[in-house]
Design a protein around this motif. Sequence first.
Motif, short mmCIF file in Angstrom:
data_model
loop_
_atom_site.label_atom_id
_atom_site.label_comp_id
_atom_site.label_asym_id
_atom_site.label_seq_id
_atom_site.Cartn_x
_atom_site.Cartn_y
_atom_site.Cartn_z
N TYR A 1 6.96 12.02 -4.00
CA TYR A 1 6.27 11.73 -2.75
C TYR A 1 6.23 10.22 -2.55
CZ TYR A 1 2.54 11.08 0.59
OH TYR A 1 1.82 10.68 1.67
N VAL A 2 6.69 9.77 -1.40
CA VAL A 2 6.63 8.36 -1.05
C VAL A 2 6.26 8.25 0.43
CG1 VAL A 2 7.86 6.17 -0.92
CG2 VAL A 2 8.42 7.77 -2.73
N ASN A 3 5.07 7.74 0.70
CA ASN A 3 4.61 7.43 2.07
C ASN A 3 4.93 8.51 3.09
OD1 ASN A 3 3.61 5.00 1.19
ND2 ASN A 3 5.49 3.89 1.66
N GLU B 1 -2.91 14.26 -8.38
CA GLU B 1 -2.45 13.01 -7.77
C GLU B 1 -1.56 13.27 -6.55
OE1 GLU B 1 0.15 9.02 -8.90
OE2 GLU B 1 -0.08 10.62 -10.37
N LEU B 2 -0.62 14.18 -6.70
CA LEU B 2 0.27 14.52 -5.59
C LEU B 2 -0.52 15.14 -4.44
CD1 LEU B 2 3.13 14.76 -4.41
CD2 LEU B 2 3.34 16.94 -5.61
N ASN C 1 0.82 -1.21 0.00
CA ASN C 1 0.00 0.00 0.00
C ASN C 1 0.85 1.25 0.00
OD1 ASN C 1 -2.30 -1.51 0.03
ND2 ASN C 1 -2.46 -1.55 2.26
N ASP C 2 1.90 1.28 -0.77
CA ASP C 2 2.77 2.45 -0.83
C ASP C 2 2.11 3.53 -1.67
OD1 ASP C 2 4.66 1.18 0.67
OD2 ASP C 2 5.93 0.63 -1.04
N ALA C 3 2.11 4.75 -1.13
CA ALA C 3 1.62 5.90 -1.88
C ALA C 3 2.83 6.54 -2.56
CB ALA C 3 0.94 6.88 -0.95
N TYR C 4 2.76 6.66 -3.88
CA TYR C 4 3.88 7.20 -4.64
C TYR C 4 3.35 8.18 -5.68
CZ TYR C 4 7.77 7.48 -7.90
OH TYR C 4 8.77 7.93 -8.70
N SER C 5 4.05 9.28 -5.81
CA SER C 5 3.69 10.28 -6.81
C SER C 5 4.95 11.03 -7.22
CB SER C 5 2.67 11.24 -6.23
OG SER C 5 2.24 12.14 -7.20
#
Length: 166
Positions: free
Chosen positions: A68-70, A150-151, A2-6
């Motif tokens: 952006y990462v987690n 998204e970001l 569930n990593d959030a990446y942008s």
Amino acid sequence: MNDAYSELLIKKETTVKDRLIKVLVIAVIVLAVLAGFMQPLAWLLALGAGIGAYFLFPNLDLEFEYVYVNGELDIDKIMSKMKRKKVKSLDLSKMEIMAPVKSHRLDHRNHNSNLKVYDFSSGNQSHKIYAMIIPDDKDLCKVLLEPDEELLKNIEKSCPRKVFTD
């Protein structure tokens, strides 16, 4: 997983000041070369201006990359599409507030003269620029960003009560 990446790349627009600096440096080089035919010491001025231009011109053609990462936002500066430098790494859990620059939510922060301002936006006032108030080392700083949807959604997921889109 569930990593959030942008990831987002923002090109800084060339300002009148940047163009003026380029024109002045080139004019000094040309005049020094022409003067060098009459006075040999002018070649040193031309050489110095050429070396200055070599180091100055890449800083006038900038792009900013947001990754952006987690809950971590890394900002890199890309100069002349050749050289990359890490500028800032922000832990968004420490962020106080993020809102559009012209939002009334930032009114009480805009009057703080101790805020250090970092501008990582394109510089175009017609784009939606956000201000992030976040501690940096000992001081509080204001970071100007130009996130896409998204970001912005990823940052909002990590700090839902601190991000405002009004």
